[in-house]
Design a protein around this motif. Structure first.
Motif: not given
Lengths: 250, 371
Positions: B347-371
């Motif tokens: 099911p692609v819905g599950a894969i989007t979350s599996f794939f997107g969530a860690p990527l998103f968490l990584y970006l969240l922790v890293r903060g915005y590009q400006k820093k």
């Protein structure tokens, strides 16, 4: 005549905020709107550019009634700086370019970029142009939003307590800039203020609001200790130090 | 990008003494980099699409694929490429773009980083609609095939029912907003309320359903890009294309809205109209995508959020970038869903979350590009 306000009134469902407001200003006028917290200063400013819709009365900008103008047309004539600024992740250049919004159809033209550049220069913000707004100090942010309002090329500036969060140096700097722009570009400014010393020193017209009504309006002659005492309920003395008028509570 | 900005500032300081380098030039270079990001995203999508068209349980080599695309392929490869893989890939690109751009506009209009088609009850309402069609109106049945245990015998009924329900949810929120001059917060909250109302409805319907009906409904809810063929791809493309053009026309309004409502009004933005239009159009494309494909979560939330962190909040670039990121995420997810345990399609819905969530968490922790 740049701005003329006739019998303006504004009411919230629970209470009335403004009643029977009448005044006008001409080119080059710096009008300070004074009064205690809750007197209706911010509401008055918002009613002038129809951020709030007045319940009665009319506002004329260059003899056109604002109620009959589109929002875009009003934005071309009136620049507004709100009391509180949102802390957004936007570069200074983008924030000032936003002032060209009323003129932009699809994409910012070369002219829009030039005017943005001029506005940045006027407030000495050039070196900050690619910094993010939320990384700037309060004084710098205030200058950015004033630059944005100037990029609108307005005939009238409405500034809601532009100095309230600034240190002494920035307060003076910002008010001086406003004064200079008003004089050089022959536009009008309506500025709500808490600092009576800044008002009396830089403004040339005064509007004292008390309980949503005009208590006194006019030139420097209305800034008498009696009027100030009636509005703020404290006794003051108005003195001059080195030719600069000051208001001292006693 | 932050490093590059510093470099540009440095360049400016160096050149200041020799000749004046205009702030506008520096700014144009800065926006040029954002355009470059868009180009890179387009290239990535093309790249992944090439991989995707070659990937699958039917082993076709690159030559066969190219021959087939050019119209010289064998019957078998034509069917695989033209009837299965290409519509699927295009569906991923278009639906991903639609869901992500809808989330981008909702986040701006509601001034809430959590706003997305799922937050506003659109997904749950669509699921309720599908339940209604399959269980109450009998649009689902069992028929065993090698890959799917369940099929839905009247997919159009399910799609229409899902669409109608999600539009009802949208209309209720917009109507409440209009009558009671709702704040964005109230709109989000009423979306959450409607969302739970529709899931409650779904539970009640399922409670009285038979096993095979529940199986069909659960299968529908998973989200599957294989459901759509060329006519649906065409409908999706038209609707999402029109919505995209509409959003691009409003991009300056969205930028103004980011500076606060009062400021936006003072810059000539008719707030009520912009918000109503934005919410209606974004809800509609999300509803269409979900109705055709089932629930594909997370893209609407994460697509715009990832791009906001990479290229900033300027909607002139954020809107197209969100669309492209949505396409890329869904295309990668679907390709992974098809190939990871082929011939089973996950099911692609599950894969989007599996794939997107860690990527998103990584970006969240890293903060915005400006820093």
């Amino acid at each position: 005549m740049i701005l003329s306000v006739n019998e303006l009134a504004f009411t919230y469902p629970s209470h009335s905020v403004l009643q029977e407001i009448n005044f006008s200003i001409c080119k080059g006028n710096f009008l300070a709107v004074l009064g205690v917290n809750g007197a209706g200063k911010s509401t008055l400013l918002k009613c002038i550019n129809r951020v709030l819709k007045p319940c009665a009365g009319a506002v004329f900008i260059q003899n056109d009634e604002t109620g009959k103008l589109s929002r875009r047309e009003i934005a071309k004539r009136i620049g507004y700086v709100a009391q509180r600024q949102e802390s957004v992740c936007m570069t200074v250049y983008d924030a000032v370019l936003l002032g060209r919004k009323p003129y932009i159809q699809w994409e910012a033209s070369k002219n829009d970029l030039e005017i943005t550049h001029k506005a940045l220069k006027m407030l000495e913000l050039e070196e900050y142009s690619l910094r993010y707004l939320n990384e700037l100090s309060g004084g710098e942010q205030q200058k950015v939003v004033i630059a944005r309002a100037l990029a609108q090329e307005p005939n009238l500036l409405l500034l809601d307590e532009p100095t309230s969060n600034l240190d002494l140096k920035n307060q003076l700097e910002v008010v001086k800039i406003i004064k200079r722009v008003v004089r050089n570009q022959q536009i009008g400014a309506v500025v709500s203020m808490h600092d009576l010393n800044l008002a009396i020193r830089f403004a040339d017209k005064f509007l004292l609001l008390k309980n949503g009504k005009i208590f006194a309006a006019g030139g420097l002659e209305v800034m008498t200790p009696e009027n100030i005492e009636s509005v703020y309920s404290i006794s003051v003395k108005v003195k001059e130090i080195d030719g600069i008028p000051v208001v001292v509570p006693v | 990008m932050a490093v590059k900005l510093k470099k540009m500032e440095k360049l400016k300081n160096q050149t200041n003494s020799n000749y004046s380098i205009n702030e506008t030039d520096i700014y144009l270079r800065y926006t040029g980099r954002k355009k470059l990001v868009l180009v890179v995203l387009v290239c990535l999508i093309i790249l992944v699409a090439i991989v995707a068209v070659n990937a699958g349980s039917m082993n076709l080599n690159l030559y066969q694929v190219i021959q087939s695309i050019l119209g010289n392929g064998s019957n078998v490869s034509d069917v695989v490429i033209w009837r299965i893989r290409l519509p699927r890939i295009l569906a991923a690109i278009i639906a991903g773009a639609g869901l992500s751009v809808a989330g981008c506009v909702m986040q701006n209009n509601l001034r809430n980083p959590l706003a997305s088609p799922s937050t506003l009850g659109i997904s749950n309402a669509a699921a309720f609609g599908a339940n209604l069609a399959i269980i109450v109106f009998g649009a689902g049945s069992i028929s065993s095939t090698s890959t799917d245990a369940v099929t839905i015998n009247n997919p159009y009924m399910v799609t229409v029912s899902a669409f109608v329900c999600s539009m009802i949810a949208t209309m209720v929120i917009l109507l409440l907003a209009r009558i009671r001059s709702f704040s964005p917060e109230a709109m989000v909250l009423s979306g959450v309320a409607l969302s739970s109302l529709f899931s409650a409805g779904t539970i009640l319907i399922q409670y009285f359903a038979q096993d095979f009906q529940i199986a069909a409904v659960v299968f529908w809810t998973f989200g599957d890009l294989g459901r759509i063929a060329w006519p649906e791809v065409f409908i999706l493309t038209c609707l999402i294309g029109l919505a995209f053009i509409y959003f691009m026309f409003k991009r300056w309004d969205y930028n103004a809205l980011d500076s606060g409502e009062e400021t936006a009004k003072s810059l000539g933005v008719n707030m009520e109209r912009v918000r109503q239009g934005g919410m209606l159009v974004s809800s509609m494309i999300a509803a269409v995508a979900v109705s055709f494909l089932g629930i594909i979560g997370f893209i609407g939330l994460v697509g715009p959020q990832i791009m906001r962190r990479i290229i900033g909040g300027d909607h002139r670039y954020l809107i197209p970038a969100s669309a492209l990121m949505g396409s890329l995420l869904l295309l990668i997810s679907d390709t992974m869903a098809r190939t990871m345990v082929a011939p089973v399609v996950l099911p692609v819905g599950a894969i989007t979350s599996f794939f997107g969530a860690p990527l998103f968490l990584y970006l969240l922790v890293r903060g915005y590009q400006k820093k």
